[in-house]
Design a protein around this motif. Structure first.
Motif, PDB file in Angstrom:
ATOM      1  N   ARG A 203       0.638  -1.338   0.018  1.00 21.57           N
ATOM      2  CA  ARG A 203      -0.033  -0.116  -0.076  1.00 21.57           C
ATOM      3  C   ARG A 203       0.793   1.207   0.080  1.00 21.57           C
ATOM      4  N   VAL A 204       2.201   1.265   0.789  1.00 15.51           N
ATOM      5  CA  VAL A 204       2.788   2.161   0.616  1.00 15.51           C
ATOM      6  C   VAL A 204       3.425   2.680  -0.686  1.00 15.51           C
ATOM      7  N   ILE A 205       3.766   1.536  -1.411  1.00 13.49           N
ATOM      8  CA  ILE A 205       4.461   1.796  -2.862  1.00 13.49           C
ATOM      9  C   ILE A 205       3.156   2.148  -3.686  1.00 13.49           C
ATOM     10  N   MET A 206       1.975   1.805  -3.691  1.00 13.52           N
ATOM     11  CA  MET A 206       0.918   2.270  -4.592  1.00 13.52           C
ATOM     12  C   MET A 206       0.669   3.665  -3.839  1.00 13.52           C
ATOM     13  N   ARG A 207       0.505   4.085  -2.749  1.00 16.31           N
ATOM     14  CA  ARG A 207       0.215   5.537  -2.380  1.00 16.31           C
ATOM     15  C   ARG A 207       1.667   6.386  -2.936  1.00 16.31           C
ATOM     16  N   LYS A 208       2.554   6.021  -3.024  1.00 12.35           N
ATOM     17  CA  LYS A 208       3.818   6.638  -3.335  1.00 12.35           C
ATOM     18  C   LYS A 208       3.786   6.901  -5.138  1.00 12.35           C
ATOM     19  N   ALA A 209       3.267   5.886  -5.689  1.00  9.55           N
ATOM     20  CA  ALA A 209       2.779   5.994  -7.225  1.00  9.55           C
ATOM     21  C   ALA A 209       1.862   7.079  -7.206  1.00  9.55           C
ATOM     22  N   ASP A 210       0.644   6.789  -6.750  1.00 11.04           N
ATOM     23  CA  ASP A 210      -0.332   7.887  -6.939  1.00 11.04           C
ATOM     24  C   ASP A 210       0.195   9.409  -6.482  1.00 11.04           C
ATOM     25  N   ALA A 211       0.921   9.490  -5.456  1.00  9.12           N
ATOM     26  CA  ALA A 211       1.729  10.829  -5.261  1.00  9.12           C
ATOM     27  C   ALA A 211       2.602  11.350  -6.419  1.00  9.12           C
ATOM     28  N   ALA A 212       3.443  10.335  -7.139  1.00 10.54           N
ATOM     29  CA  ALA A 212       4.091  10.701  -7.861  1.00 10.54           C
ATOM     30  C   ALA A 212       3.250  11.306  -9.285  1.00 10.54           C
ATOM     31  N   ASN A 213       2.108  10.557  -9.484  1.00 15.40           N
ATOM     32  CA  ASN A 213       1.309  11.045 -10.751  1.00 15.40           C
ATOM     33  C   ASN A 213       0.671  12.216 -10.335  1.00 15.40           C
ATOM     34  N   ALA A 214       0.142  12.488  -9.202  1.00 14.05           N
ATOM     35  CA  ALA A 214      -0.297  13.788  -8.855  1.00 14.05           C
ATOM     36  C   ALA A 214       0.683  14.807  -8.710  1.00 14.05           C
ATOM     37  N   GLU A 215       1.921  14.524  -8.452  1.00 10.60           N
ATOM     38  CA  GLU A 215       2.938  15.747  -8.189  1.00 10.60           C
ATOM     39  C   GLU A 215       3.248  15.989  -9.745  1.00 10.60           C
ATOM     40  N   LEU A 216       3.517  14.812 -10.560  1.00 13.57           N
ATOM     41  CA  LEU A 216       4.034  15.092 -12.033  1.00 13.57           C
ATOM     42  C   LEU A 216       2.865  16.317 -12.641  1.00 13.57           C
ATOM     43  N   ASP A 217       1.469  15.885 -12.453  1.00 13.41           N
ATOM     44  CA  ASP A 217       0.585  16.909 -13.159  1.00 13.41           C
ATOM     45  C   ASP A 217       0.510  18.388 -12.557  1.00 13.41           C
ATOM     46  N   LYS A 218       0.739  18.263 -11.230  1.00 14.35           N
ATOM     47  CA  LYS A 218       0.729  19.483 -10.449  1.00 14.35           C
ATOM     48  C   LYS A 218       2.081  20.335 -10.839  1.00 14.35           C
ATOM     49  N   ARG A 219       3.216  19.649 -10.935  1.00 10.26           N
ATOM     50  CA  ARG A 219       4.302  20.551 -11.327  1.00 10.26           C
ATOM     51  C   ARG A 219       4.314  20.803 -12.741  1.00 10.26           C
ATOM     52  N   THR A 220       3.636  20.342 -13.605  1.00 12.45           N
ATOM     53  CA  THR A 220       3.726  20.319 -15.317  1.00 12.45           C
ATOM     54  C   THR A 220       2.586  20.941 -15.655  1.00 12.45           C
ATOM     55  N   GLY A 221       1.551  21.134 -14.728  1.00 13.46           N
ATOM     56  CA  GLY A 221       0.004  21.641 -15.285  1.00 13.46           C
ATOM     57  C   GLY A 221      -0.230  20.596 -16.253  1.00 13.46           C
ATOM     58  N   HIS A 222      -0.351  19.563 -15.737  1.00 10.78           N
ATOM     59  CA  HIS A 222      -0.895  18.258 -16.618  1.00 10.78           C
ATOM     60  C   HIS A 222      -0.011  18.211 -17.937  1.00 10.78           C
ATOM     61  N   GLY A 223       1.061  18.690 -18.053  1.00 11.12           N
ATOM     62  CA  GLY A 223       2.080  18.596 -19.214  1.00 11.12           C
ATOM     63  C   GLY A 223       2.081  19.865 -19.720  1.00 11.12           C
ATOM     64  N   ALA A 224       1.385  21.012 -19.400  1.00 12.17           N
ATOM     65  CA  ALA A 224       1.510  22.211 -20.154  1.00 12.17           C
ATOM     66  C   ALA A 224       2.950  22.857 -20.251  1.00 12.17           C
ATOM     67  N   THR A 225       3.682  22.979 -19.108  1.00  8.52           N
ATOM     68  CA  THR A 225       4.896  23.314 -18.971  1.00  8.52           C
ATOM     69  C   THR A 225       6.041  22.569 -19.818  1.00  8.52           C
ATOM     70  N   GLU A 226       5.631  21.277 -20.255  1.00  7.02           N
ATOM     71  CA  GLU A 226       6.470  20.139 -20.911  1.00  7.02           C
ATOM     72  C   GLU A 226       6.068  20.523 -22.577  1.00  7.02           C
ATOM     73  N   GLY A 227       5.166  21.465 -22.905  1.00  9.46           N
ATOM     74  CA  GLY A 227       4.636  21.488 -24.158  1.00  9.46           C
ATOM     75  C   GLY A 227       3.327  20.963 -24.772  1.00  9.46           C
ATOM     76  N   VAL A 228       2.658  20.270 -23.643  1.00  6.44           N
ATOM     77  CA  VAL A 228       1.269  19.868 -23.915  1.00  6.44           C
ATOM     78  C   VAL A 228       0.206  20.913 -23.806  1.00  6.44           C
ATOM     79  N   ALA A 229       0.710  22.321 -24.163  1.00  7.16           N
ATOM     80  CA  ALA A 229      -0.325  23.468 -24.133  1.00  7.16           C
ATOM     81  C   ALA A 229      -0.399  23.788 -25.518  1.00  7.16           C
ATOM     82  N   ILE A 230      -1.374  24.241 -26.056  1.00  5.94           N
ATOM     83  CA  ILE A 230      -1.416  24.673 -27.481  1.00  5.94           C
ATOM     84  C   ILE A 230      -1.573  26.129 -27.303  1.00  5.94           C
ATOM     85  N   SER A 231      -0.566  27.105 -27.389  1.00  3.50           N
ATOM     86  CA  SER A 231      -0.719  28.412 -27.108  1.00  3.50           C
ATOM     87  C   SER A 231      -0.628  29.047 -28.306  1.00  3.50           C
ATOM     88  N   TRP A 232      -1.581  28.582 -29.314  1.00  3.99           N
ATOM     89  CA  TRP A 232      -1.701  29.311 -30.851  1.00  3.99           C
ATOM     90  C   TRP A 232      -2.386  30.511 -30.822  1.00  3.99           C
TER      91      TRP A 232
END
Length: 184
Positions: A155-184
């Protein structure tokens, strides 16, 4: 009179995780940036939290049985399986599409694949950590103790993975800061 003693079970073989990956595409059409965005907004992956242009959905299954032999408990039939399904947009530029729009799409496509690949890697790592956990704890003095410790640490390992996914999306704005934003 001969007595036969059942030898203890050999340490179980803990197989590597089974990792299956599938990419599903939804087709978008359009001749302009706004049409492409509207299509992704309408056709992207939908869950209870909203609609996403790209989405990675891992389904993790892990388990084991235990068997008691001469006062020790051993893991039996340990396995970890993760099925990673990634949903992405696909677009075929119609004739006459500008080179600028095609270049923007290629950059966006690389970025969304990279971002969703990061989510997939978290799932792969989670599966490998669960295998490592079972390799570390192959046996114990009691089956209830072995099961309880594996479940708790799992359960600790699974919670850690859930937290890593949430942190990735928070840190990148669901990928926006990595180029997943269309700023056309």
């Amino acid at each position: 009179m001969r007595m036969f003693v059942t030898p203890p079970l050999p340490p179980p073989t803990i197989p590597a995780p089974v990792i299956m990956e599938d990419v599903r595409y939804y087709v978008i059409e359009g001749r302009s940036e706004s049409e492409l965005v509207a299509q992704m907004n309408a056709k992207g992956y939908l869950d209870e939290h909203g609609r996403y242009w790209g989405y990675t959905s891992p389904q993790l299954k892990w388990g084991f049985d235990t068997e008691s032999v001469e006062g020790r408990c051993y893991l039996v039939d340990p396995k970890v399986v993760v099925i990673i399904t990634t949903t992405l947009p696909t677009w075929t530029p119609p004739p006459g599409t500008s080179a600028a729009l095609m270049a923007k799409w290629r950059a966006f496509d690389r970025a969304i694949r990279h971002h969703e690949g990061e989510h997939a890697q978290i799932a792969r790592d989670e599966a490998r950590e669960l295998v490592a956990l079972m390799r570390k704890h192959r046996h114990d003095v009691s089956c209830s103790g072995l099961d309880a410790s594996l479940q708790a640490e799992g359960r600790v390992i699974m919670r850690k993975a859930d937290a890593a996914n949430a942190e990735l999306d928070k840190r990148t704005g669901h990928g926006a800061t990595e180029g997943v934003a269309i700023s056309w």
